[in-house]
Enzyme design. Structure first.
Site, PDB file in Angstrom:
ATOM      1  N   ASP A 205       0.867  -1.181   0.000  1.00  0.00           N
ATOM      2  CA  ASP A 205       0.000   0.000   0.000  1.00  0.00           C
ATOM      3  C   ASP A 205       0.901   1.226   0.000  1.00  0.00           C
ATOM      4  O   ASP A 205       1.660   1.451   0.950  1.00  0.00           O
ATOM      5  CB  ASP A 205      -0.900  -0.023   1.245  1.00  0.00           C
ATOM      6  CG  ASP A 205      -1.898   1.127   1.284  1.00  0.00           C
ATOM      7  OD1 ASP A 205      -1.585   2.213   0.760  1.00  0.00           O
ATOM      8  OD2 ASP A 205      -2.983   0.948   1.865  1.00  0.00           O
ATOM      9  N   ARG A 379      -0.565  15.436  13.513  1.00  0.00           N
ATOM     10  CA  ARG A 379       0.093  14.942  12.302  1.00  0.00           C
ATOM     11  C   ARG A 379       0.276  16.089  11.312  1.00  0.00           C
ATOM     12  O   ARG A 379      -0.669  16.793  10.974  1.00  0.00           O
ATOM     13  CB  ARG A 379      -0.757  13.819  11.692  1.00  0.00           C
ATOM     14  CG  ARG A 379       0.007  12.884  10.784  1.00  0.00           C
ATOM     15  CD  ARG A 379      -0.874  11.746  10.337  1.00  0.00           C
ATOM     16  NE  ARG A 379      -1.993  12.215   9.521  1.00  0.00           N
ATOM     17  CZ  ARG A 379      -2.580  11.490   8.570  1.00  0.00           C
ATOM     18  NH1 ARG A 379      -2.169  10.263   8.333  1.00  0.00           N
ATOM     19  NH2 ARG A 379      -3.588  11.978   7.879  1.00  0.00           N
TER      20      ARG A 379
END
Length: 404
Positions: A205, A379
């Site tokens: 991925d 983040r």
């Protein structure tokens, strides 16, 4: 008073450093190809910024290609070949030769196609799927369903433990190149090599790595890979994902979703299925043309851009951000969970912080946009095509003010 003067001197020094780094940035000119404002946008690892060329292209697709040419656009405007044509534009960004990537469907659908296809490629006697235990939840959900459908046992393992977990029963291994929470980059070459040596099929991925760092699909012998296009590739909200099928496996890849678009003769309307040659067998149904052609326009910003240059700037940006955070933020208020080693770092910085959700809301209110991951992670994603060093210094300074 002396403490305030010291703070001002620090801001002046880091601000000057940022200006010097921006002046020397070989990618600085690319920033002008995006629609930006005075917000510091550090959430490109969730949704990339709008490329300035996209609105005009979408208008042409809607008004002329659809509005005037209508059905003729499948041939005259190249709609029918868009999935493989756009796949070939993505290929250099992930280290793949042409003819191995097809664009379409969502990441989740492509994970399903790849994982079930991987088990079928592995063959008889292999009835186990290994999945990254820290994976993005959807990958885990899909892996669990694929395991049930193929009669396999699903084993979640930490990526570091994959080499020791592999055995003669392992059919497929689904891993993330970069961890979506911490920004940790896993060792794709060595893990792929271990999977291949065990006789299993690798499925990677690339959602948090494609467009931010070199991937090297071909040179590392990756079997199958999937990825989204709305993060570092800036394709827009819900833009179609892609599926990579290594050329040596294409004639054996057996998709669990054999739609009419992947038929060898799609307009033959045969009652029996015969797969198209090459990566085309990864197609399913009618392509989502509007979002697909918006993606194609967005990918034009990559013309003349080296992924190695992007990687170099990404590491410089994240290094500088960590330096500024260390200088500005009161000690003990945040903790970086992103690896300091360049070989293990993606293109984001994740900071553990008490009351992180509320902190991020205050940051956004003050013009610094990142995001929050439960339970305590701030983040910050750094897209080198449009994020600069002055943005980086400002983000750390605003964070310090919010936490002070």
């Amino acid at each position: 008073m002396s403490e305030r003067l010291s703070e001002r001197a620090l801001e002046s020094a880091l601000g000057a450093r940022a200006a010097e780094l921006d002046a020397a940035d070989e990618l600085a000119g690319v920033r002008g190809q995006f629609v930006l404002d005075d917000v510091v946008y550090l959430d490109g690892n969730s949704l990339g910024a709008l490329s300035a060329g996209v609105p005009g292209r979408v208008e042409d697709v809607v008004r002329r290609q659809w509005g005037e040419l209508r059905i003729r656009s499948w041939e005259e405007s190249g709609w029918w070949t868009a999935p493989e044509r756009i796949g070939d534009r993505i290929a250099p960004l992930v280290g793949a030769a042409a003819g191995q990537i097809v664009v379409g469907d969502s990441t989740s659908v492509n994970v399903f196609k790849a994982l079930v296809g991987a088990v079928r490629l592995a063959g008889e006697g292999r009835d186990e799927i290994l999945v990254d235990a820290t994976t993005f939840p959807t990958d885990g959900y899909i892996a669990e369903s694929a395991a049930r459908m193929t009669g396999c046992e699903l084993r979640p393992v930490d990526p570091d433990e994959v080499p020791s977990a592999l055995n003669s029963r392992t059919a497929a291994v689904l891993l993330n190149h970069v961890d979506y929470r911490t920004g940790r980059r896993f060792d794709l070459p060595s893990l792929t090599s271990a999977i291949r040596a065990a006789g299993a099929i690798s499925v990677w991925d690339l959602c948090h790595s494609a467009g931010a760092l070199p991937v090297g699909l071909d040179e590392n012998g990756v079997d199958l890979a999937v990825g989204c296009t709305y993060k570092y590739l800036n394709g827009g909200p819900g833009s179609p994902a892609y599926l990579y099928i290594r050329s040596g496996l294409q004639d054996r890849f057996d998709s669990p979703l054999p739609g009419w678009n992947s038929h060898a003769e799609p307009f033959g309307m045969s009652a029996s299925y015969a797969p198209a040659p090459g990566a085309l067998r990864g197609r399913v149904g009618t392509p989502d043309i509007l979002s697909m052609l918006a993606l194609e326009a967005a990918l034009e910003v990559w013309d003349g851009v080296s992924i190695d240059s992007v990687r170099a700037k990404s590491l410089a940006l994240t290094d500088f951000f960590l330096e500024c955070v260390s200088a500005y933020v009161p000690e003990g208020r945040v903790e970086s969970v992103t690896p300091s080693a360049h070989a293990e770092r993606g293109s984001q910085v994740a900071l553990r912080c008490a009351d992180a959700g509320a902190v991020m809301k205050r940051l956004i209110d003050q013009g610094v946009v990142g995001d929050f991951r439960h339970p305590d992670i701030l983040r910050f994603g750094f897209t080198p095509l449009y994020v600069g060093f002055a943005d980086t210094e400002r983000a750390a300074r605003v964070l310090a003010g919010v936490l002070d």
